[in-house]
Scaffold this motif. Structure first.
Motif, PDB file in Angstrom:
ATOM      1  N   THR A  17       6.554 -42.552  27.911  1.00 21.60           N
ATOM      2  CA  THR A  17       6.869 -41.067  28.151  1.00 21.60           C
ATOM      3  C   THR A  17       6.042 -40.067  28.590  1.00 21.60           C
ATOM      4  OG1 THR A  17       8.924 -41.773  26.653  1.00 21.60           O
ATOM      5  CG2 THR A  17       8.616 -39.324  27.157  1.00 21.60           C
ATOM      6  N   ALA A  18       5.112 -40.321  27.891  1.00 18.65           N
ATOM      7  CA  ALA A  18       3.676 -39.304  28.095  1.00 18.65           C
ATOM      8  C   ALA A  18       3.081 -39.508  29.613  1.00 18.65           C
ATOM      9  CB  ALA A  18       2.695 -39.571  27.049  1.00 18.65           C
ATOM     10  N   MET A  19       3.039 -40.989  29.905  1.00 15.98           N
ATOM     11  CA  MET A  19       2.642 -41.201  31.452  1.00 15.98           C
ATOM     12  C   MET A  19       3.510 -40.483  32.518  1.00 15.98           C
ATOM     13  SD  MET A  19       0.170 -42.743  32.937  1.00 15.98           S
ATOM     14  CE  MET A  19      -0.476 -44.015  31.973  1.00 15.98           C
ATOM     15  N   VAL A  20       4.795 -40.576  32.141  1.00 16.91           N
ATOM     16  CA  VAL A  20       5.790 -39.920  33.104  1.00 16.91           C
ATOM     17  C   VAL A  20       5.618 -38.430  33.099  1.00 16.91           C
ATOM     18  CG1 VAL A  20       8.165 -39.370  33.641  1.00 16.91           C
ATOM     19  CG2 VAL A  20       7.434 -41.559  32.757  1.00 16.91           C
ATOM     20  N   VAL A  21       5.267 -37.874  31.909  1.00 16.07           N
ATOM     21  CA  VAL A  21       5.137 -36.566  31.881  1.00 16.07           C
ATOM     22  C   VAL A  21       3.665 -36.003  32.602  1.00 16.07           C
ATOM     23  CG1 VAL A  21       4.378 -34.362  30.495  1.00 16.07           C
ATOM     24  CG2 VAL A  21       6.385 -36.170  29.819  1.00 16.07           C
ATOM     25  N   SER A  76      -3.310 -46.134  41.648  1.00 13.23           N
ATOM     26  CA  SER A  76      -2.423 -44.614  42.183  1.00 13.23           C
ATOM     27  C   SER A  76      -3.380 -43.475  42.301  1.00 13.23           C
ATOM     28  CB  SER A  76      -1.428 -44.239  41.301  1.00 13.23           C
ATOM     29  OG  SER A  76      -0.376 -45.288  41.202  1.00 13.23           O
ATOM     30  N   LEU A  77      -4.433 -43.461  41.463  1.00 10.90           N
ATOM     31  CA  LEU A  77      -5.218 -42.294  41.648  1.00 10.90           C
ATOM     32  C   LEU A  77      -6.425 -42.455  42.106  1.00 10.90           C
ATOM     33  CD1 LEU A  77      -4.954 -41.243  37.660  1.00 10.90           C
ATOM     34  CD2 LEU A  77      -4.061 -39.989  39.659  1.00 10.90           C
ATOM     35  N   LEU A  78      -6.788 -43.659  42.711  1.00 22.19           N
ATOM     36  CA  LEU A  78      -7.975 -43.850  43.632  1.00 22.19           C
ATOM     37  C   LEU A  78      -8.040 -43.329  44.927  1.00 22.19           C
ATOM     38  CD1 LEU A  78      -8.335 -47.873  42.827  1.00 22.19           C
ATOM     39  CD2 LEU A  78      -9.448 -45.708  41.764  1.00 22.19           C
ATOM     40  N   GLN A 106       3.336 -34.369  46.622  1.00 29.18           N
ATOM     41  CA  GLN A 106       4.510 -34.455  45.723  1.00 29.18           C
ATOM     42  C   GLN A 106       5.558 -33.818  46.172  1.00 29.18           C
ATOM     43  OE1 GLN A 106       3.799 -35.395  41.361  1.00 29.18           O
ATOM     44  NE2 GLN A 106       1.968 -34.282  41.937  1.00 29.18           N
ATOM     45  N   ILE A 107       5.421 -32.406  46.576  1.00 27.46           N
ATOM     46  CA  ILE A 107       6.400 -31.634  46.968  1.00 27.46           C
ATOM     47  C   ILE A 107       6.968 -32.140  48.447  1.00 27.46           C
ATOM     48  CG2 ILE A 107       7.023 -29.518  48.213  1.00 27.46           C
ATOM     49  CD1 ILE A 107       5.126 -28.268  46.137  1.00 27.46           C
ATOM     50  N   MET A 108       6.180 -32.426  49.393  1.00 29.43           N
ATOM     51  CA  MET A 108       6.415 -33.071  50.557  1.00 29.43           C
ATOM     52  C   MET A 108       7.418 -34.259  50.239  1.00 29.43           C
ATOM     53  SD  MET A 108       2.976 -32.224  52.713  1.00 29.43           S
ATOM     54  CE  MET A 108       3.412 -33.237  54.227  1.00 29.43           C
ATOM     55  N   GLY A 109       6.936 -35.100  49.212  1.00 30.31           N
ATOM     56  CA  GLY A 109       7.778 -36.476  48.997  1.00 30.31           C
ATOM     57  C   GLY A 109       8.877 -36.023  48.483  1.00 30.31           C
ATOM     58  N   ALA A 110       9.266 -35.056  48.110  1.00 27.20           N
ATOM     59  CA  ALA A 110      10.657 -34.664  47.580  1.00 27.20           C
ATOM     60  C   ALA A 110      11.386 -34.128  48.590  1.00 27.20           C
ATOM     61  CB  ALA A 110      10.528 -33.807  46.458  1.00 27.20           C
ATOM     62  N   LEU A 111      10.842 -33.846  49.818  1.00 22.42           N
ATOM     63  CA  LEU A 111      11.759 -33.119  50.755  1.00 22.42           C
ATOM     64  C   LEU A 111      12.385 -34.472  51.775  1.00 22.42           C
ATOM     65  CD1 LEU A 111       9.626 -30.020  51.847  1.00 22.42           C
ATOM     66  CD2 LEU A 111      11.688 -30.237  50.250  1.00 22.42           C
ATOM     67  N   PRO A 112      13.893 -34.742  51.786  1.00 20.64           N
ATOM     68  CA  PRO A 112      14.243 -35.322  52.613  1.00 20.64           C
ATOM     69  C   PRO A 112      13.976 -35.250  54.149  1.00 20.64           C
ATOM     70  CG  PRO A 112      15.921 -34.183  51.627  1.00 20.64           C
ATOM     71  CD  PRO A 112      14.864 -33.823  51.065  1.00 20.64           C
ATOM     72  N   GLN A 113      13.963 -34.089  54.515  1.00 22.34           N
ATOM     73  CA  GLN A 113      13.450 -33.543  55.991  1.00 22.34           C
ATOM     74  C   GLN A 113      12.051 -34.495  56.274  1.00 22.34           C
ATOM     75  OE1 GLN A 113      14.196 -31.673  53.482  1.00 22.34           O
ATOM     76  NE2 GLN A 113      16.121 -30.458  54.364  1.00 22.34           N
ATOM     77  N   TYR A 159       4.099 -43.618  45.549  1.00 29.28           N
ATOM     78  CA  TYR A 159       4.239 -44.700  44.840  1.00 29.28           C
ATOM     79  C   TYR A 159       3.690 -44.486  43.335  1.00 29.28           C
ATOM     80  CZ  TYR A 159       4.888 -47.386  48.978  1.00 29.28           C
ATOM     81  OH  TYR A 159       5.401 -47.795  50.276  1.00 29.28           O
ATOM     82  N   TRP A 160       3.515 -43.118  43.085  1.00 30.23           N
ATOM     83  CA  TRP A 160       2.822 -42.968  41.818  1.00 30.23           C
ATOM     84  C   TRP A 160       3.589 -43.141  40.524  1.00 30.23           C
ATOM     85  CZ3 TRP A 160      -0.200 -37.585  41.688  1.00 30.23           C
ATOM     86  CH2 TRP A 160      -1.265 -37.514  42.055  1.00 30.23           C
ATOM     87  N   LEU A 161       4.884 -43.046  40.746  1.00 30.07           N
ATOM     88  CA  LEU A 161       5.793 -43.469  39.546  1.00 30.07           C
ATOM     89  C   LEU A 161       6.735 -44.660  39.747  1.00 30.07           C
ATOM     90  CD1 LEU A 161       7.510 -39.945  39.116  1.00 30.07           C
ATOM     91  CD2 LEU A 161       5.706 -40.791  37.645  1.00 30.07           C
TER      92      LEU A 161
END
Length: 282
Positions: free
Chosen positions: A77-81, A184-186, A217-224, A236-238
């Motif tokens: 849970t902490a990792m997701v946060v 993921s952070l590399l 991350q914002i761009m990754g959330a935009l379906p456009q 692929y972070w999550l």
């Protein structure tokens, strides 16, 4: 002297430089303050749930509802946060300071006067940042598991596929998740390294690195912008949840590793190009 004999001192010098860089990094109060801040995330989550009880069903971050049944889920849970903001901030601080910090303190020229070499110095700086990435993710998972073990019942881990595995196998999967997040952070670390070569103001490189992570991350959330999503370093972070299936699904891990390797190659090359042309001795 043979070419093989010439390689040995160079290899030994690189390892010595890397060991020195890691020791310097982990002797800094700032480094331990960053790790301490990350450790607070699972502690706060565990204490809040212990005091206030479960959150309403379906609310809160992933795995939150499993914590009271199995304290090992505190770390997940902490990792997701931590993954969307807190980990990028800490990595941005370390990566952004790699070269810019040395330049701002006037020590970069002395490092290069010594027989380190610009490319070797970059490789060592990046490797030390990667070591910090591993330390940061392990801090979240290990502290989360320990505090969860102390405050909640601990038992066999129920996976997302419904199968149940032993505590030992569950802990191994959590370590695999820490490795996934480290990978993921590399790519972000390579971006920070490059930005650090562009300035002598560390705060600028730190802020730019963290902001780029948020923007991605914002761009990754935009379906456009779906056409762009596969190229974003946060794509692929999550995806580490796939490691909690039976059997584990490694597709996301491999896709993530290939994507991050691409960012390391591109921004590593840009950093090398910048360092080879950068006037650091004037």
């Amino acid at each position: 002297m043979s070419s093989e004999g010439a390689r040995e001192p160079a290899r030994g010098g690189t390892l010595s430089l890397f060991a020195s860089e890691v020791l310097t990094l982990f002797r800094r109060r700032r480094t331990w303050a960053l790790l301490g801040a990350l450790a607070l995330i699972p502690i706060l989550i565990a204490v809040a749930i212990r005091v206030a009880g479960d959150a309403p069903s379906g609310r809160g971050p992933a795995f939150l509802g499993q914590i009271t049944e199995n304290g090992l889920f505190v770390g997940l849970t902490a990792m997701v946060v931590a993954m969307p903001l807190f980990l990028p901030l800490t990595i941005g601080v370390v990566a952004g300071d790699t070269i810019a910090g040395e330049a701002s303190h006037g020590t970069l020229r002395y490092l290069l006067i010594a027989p380190a070499g610009r490319v070797r110095l970059l490789v060592v700086k990046y490797a030390a940042t990667a070591a910090f990435c591993a330390a940061a993710t392990l801090t979240v998972v290990v502290v989360g598991s320990l505090v969860g073990w102390a405050l909640f019942p601990v038992g066999p881990v129920t996976l997302l596929s419904g199968a149940t595995v032993s505590v030992g196998e569950g802990l191994l999967r959590f370590l695999a998740i820490a490795a996934y997040v480290t990978v993921s952070l590399l790519g972000m670390s390579a971006i920070g390294l490059f930005l650090s070569t562009l300035t002598t103001v560390p705060v600028g490189a730190m802020a730019a690195t963290a902001i780029l992570a948020v923007v991605s991350q914002i761009m990754g959330a935009l379906p456009q912008l779906e056409w762009l999503h596969p190229w974003l370093f946060t794509q692929y972070w999550l995806g580490f949840a796939d490691l909690l299936r039976e059997p584990p699904v490694w597709d996301s891990f491999l896709d993530n590793a290939v994507l991050q390797a691409g960012y390391v190659v591109v921004f590593g090359a840009l950093a090398v190009s910048r360092m080879l042309t950068k006037d650091v001795l004037s």
